[in-house]
Design an enzyme around this catalytic site. Structure first.
Site, PDB file in Angstrom:
ATOM      1  N   HIS A 178       4.805  -3.860  19.401  1.00  0.00           N
ATOM      2  CA  HIS A 178       5.127  -5.252  19.091  1.00  0.00           C
ATOM      3  C   HIS A 178       3.846  -6.098  19.053  1.00  0.00           C
ATOM      4  CE1 HIS A 178       9.250  -4.463  21.268  1.00  0.00           C
ATOM      5  NE2 HIS A 178       9.229  -3.962  20.042  1.00  0.00           N
ATOM      6  N   ALA A 184       0.817  -1.214   0.000  1.00  0.00           N
ATOM      7  CA  ALA A 184       0.000   0.000   0.000  1.00  0.00           C
ATOM      8  C   ALA A 184       0.850   1.264   0.000  1.00  0.00           C
ATOM      9  CB  ALA A 184      -0.934   0.008   1.210  1.00  0.00           C
TER      10      ALA A 184
END
Length: 547
Positions: free
Chosen positions: A471, A36
């Site tokens: 994370h 993208a």
């Protein structure tokens, strides 16, 4: 016109770039990589010391944020994810950490055959070109450069000695000997430049005729025909396009993007799909569940003028920038961090549950001039990271619009055990910063401030300012139970020709930063895909039901 490829990879991030490079090594297969974002631009993109400026560039990030978080007084948390070639490896702090061997042995005990530490170690070695050289632990010829900065202003010896004086000696190579204490920084930096996977893996492969990379291309859905992933629909320049996959579609869109794409494709919890107006293609209730993160809390201290901030004086910074540009050396070839430290916050734990990231300056520092009356003062920060999160979040659809961001509910600090762990981490940080020689550098604790010392005070501070270590994992969980989304070969359960290979497949979160494990997953995925490619198409995905 519909183009056809053998493999279509969705997402050119840490995993996608590595996987596209490895699969396209076979000249007989055609690989399409869809991203993208685009390539990062500007001379700062490769400078390790410019990490804060890179992180703040909106053009290369998705701009996600969480839903209001009940455990954080209703705050929304900014969630940086790379919308760029290289993904989060282009915007992260470059910390190289694999986690603990017991993390992966734990995956195997959960039914993820082939994912124990002995099985994944060769893929870590294959991915890296390590400062430590070739050994049973490290690789020396992989695409990802891993280096160890040695700059006096990082205060490495000061942090090491203070932590040792608190009773935690540490070692020089955490990946060779997993024990508590200090370890100097290991960074994904090669020849002084950021080693993102776009640069390290993808760029050398761009000359291959069998590899096609589409940028600024937004995925609409994976098309499923008779239980098999056959093609991908996407928007290119605002126009709907389709590419067919003769063998497989592999999602590498990350812990937020991969479950989002599955749900847009009609794969997920039936009730959630119906409520979003998505036609149900395959019921898989675990999609988007099991979101885990590392809570992170920043402590700040005022300090005497010994910190890395002296490197940011404007005249010195100009010289350092030139030195970095010419030969990739000097202070600006680092992320200004001395290292990491790992601790068990309670006796009896089988591995560390707290990590400290130890920058040698205050995180708010920037270039300054000695004649400026408003210059910043010297300071230090410590990032207290909880390596466990008992609270569990979710990723879900906002609606059927593929451009709408997913709903992300972290549920950070919802469980009392997470708050207790982080409080222990704060108190341990205070103990260490009171040890010589660090106490000779520190003047005072600015945040949360020593007056906030009770359990209630620290809980309030955590709820006020705790964020994530960025994370996220677990939302397309690997396993053999009813909550699993992919099997141990990373194949989406119940759908032929569709895999996921990124942080979303982790059944539990690792005890460290996630970029190195994600690259390992891509390396292992390439081998799993090659094994299946040797079978006739009709036999590629025969396996017993996991239900």
């Amino acid at each position: 016109m519909t183009a056809e490829f053998d493999y279509i990879i969705v997402g050119a991030g840490s995993a996608g770039c590595a996987l596209a490079s490895r699969l396209s090594e076979d000249p007989d297969v055609r690989v399409l990589l869809v991203e993208a974002g685009n390539w990062a631009k500007g001379w700062l993109r490769g400078m390790p010391a410019a990490v804060k400026q890179i992180m703040k560039q909106p053009a290369i990030a998705w701009g996600f944020e969480s839903e209001p978080e009940p455990g954080l007084t209703g705050r929304r948390v900014a969630l940086r994810r790379g919308k760029v070639i290289g993904g989060c490896s282009q915007i992260n702090g470059m910390v190289y950490s694999r986690g603990h061997p017991d993390d992966y042995d734990g995956w195997a005990k959960l039914g993820c055959t082939g994912w124990n530490y002995a099985n994944v170690l060769p893929y870590f070695r294959r991915s890296e070109s390590s400062w430590a050289g070739e050994s049973e632990i490290h690789g020396s010829s992989g695409p990802m450069g891993v280096s160890r900065p040695q700059v006096p202003s990082l205060m490495i010896d000061i942090f090491r000695d203070a932590i040792a004086n608190a009773g935690y000696p540490g070692n020089e190579d955490y990946h060779a000997e997993y024990q508590e204490g200090f370890v100097p920084s290991e960074l994904t930096v090669a020849r002084g430049r950021r080693a993102d996977t776009g640069t390290a893996y993808l760029k050398p492969a761009l000359g291959r005729r069998n590899l096609c990379v589409l940028t600024e291309t937004h995925i609409r859905r994976v098309c499923i025909e008779a239980g098999r992933a056959t093609s991908v629909e996407y928007f290119e320049n605002g126009q709907a396009q389709r590419a067919r996959a003769a063998r497989e579609v592999i999602l590498c869109a990350g812990a937020y993007g991969s479950p989002h794409t599955l749900m847009l494709s009609g794969i997920g919890d039936p009730d959630a799909l119906r409520s979003a107006g998505i036609e149900i293609v395959h019921a898989l209730p675990g999609v988007g569940k099991n979101l885990k993160e590392h809570p992170l809390f920043v402590m700040q201290f005022s300090a005497h003028p010994k910190t890395f901030m002296k490197e940011l004086r404007i005249d010195r910074a100009v010289i350092s920038a030139l030195r970095w540009a010419i030969n990739g050396s000097g202070p600006f070839a680092t992320n200004a961090c001395a290292g990491n430290a790992y601790f068990r916050s309670l006796p009896g734990l089988d591995r560390p549950d707290i990590q400290f990231n130890l920058p040698a300056l205050n995180l708010g520092s920037w270039l300054w001039a000695p004649w400026s009356p408003s210059r910043l003062q010297h300071g230090l920060s410590i990032l207290v990271i909880g390596l466990r999160q008992d609270s569990v979040g979710t990723v879900s659809l906002r609606n059927a619009d593929p451009y709408a961001p997913p709903c992300i509910q972290l549920n950070l600090l919802q469980e009392q055990s997470d708050i207790d762990r982080m409080r222990r981490g704060i108190r341990l940080a205070r103990e260490i910063y009171a040890q010589p020689p660090l106490r000779e550098v520190v003047i005072d604790e600015l945040w949360p401030g020593r007056v906030r010392s009770s359990d209630a005070d620290l809980e309030a501070a955590l709820r006020e300012r705790c964020i994530t270590a960025e994370h996220p994992v677990g939302t397309c969980k690997m396993g053999t139970d009813t909550a699993a989304v992919v099997d141990p070969q990373l194949r989406v359960i119940g759908i032929e020709g569709l895999r996921v290979a990124d942080a979303s497949i982790m059944p539990t979160i690792v005890s460290g930063n996630t970029n190195a494990p994600v690259i390992m997953i891509a390396e292992k995925a390439a081998d799993l895909i090659r094994i299946d490619s040797r079978r006739p198409l009709g036999q590629q995905h025969t396996r017993p039901s996991l239900r």
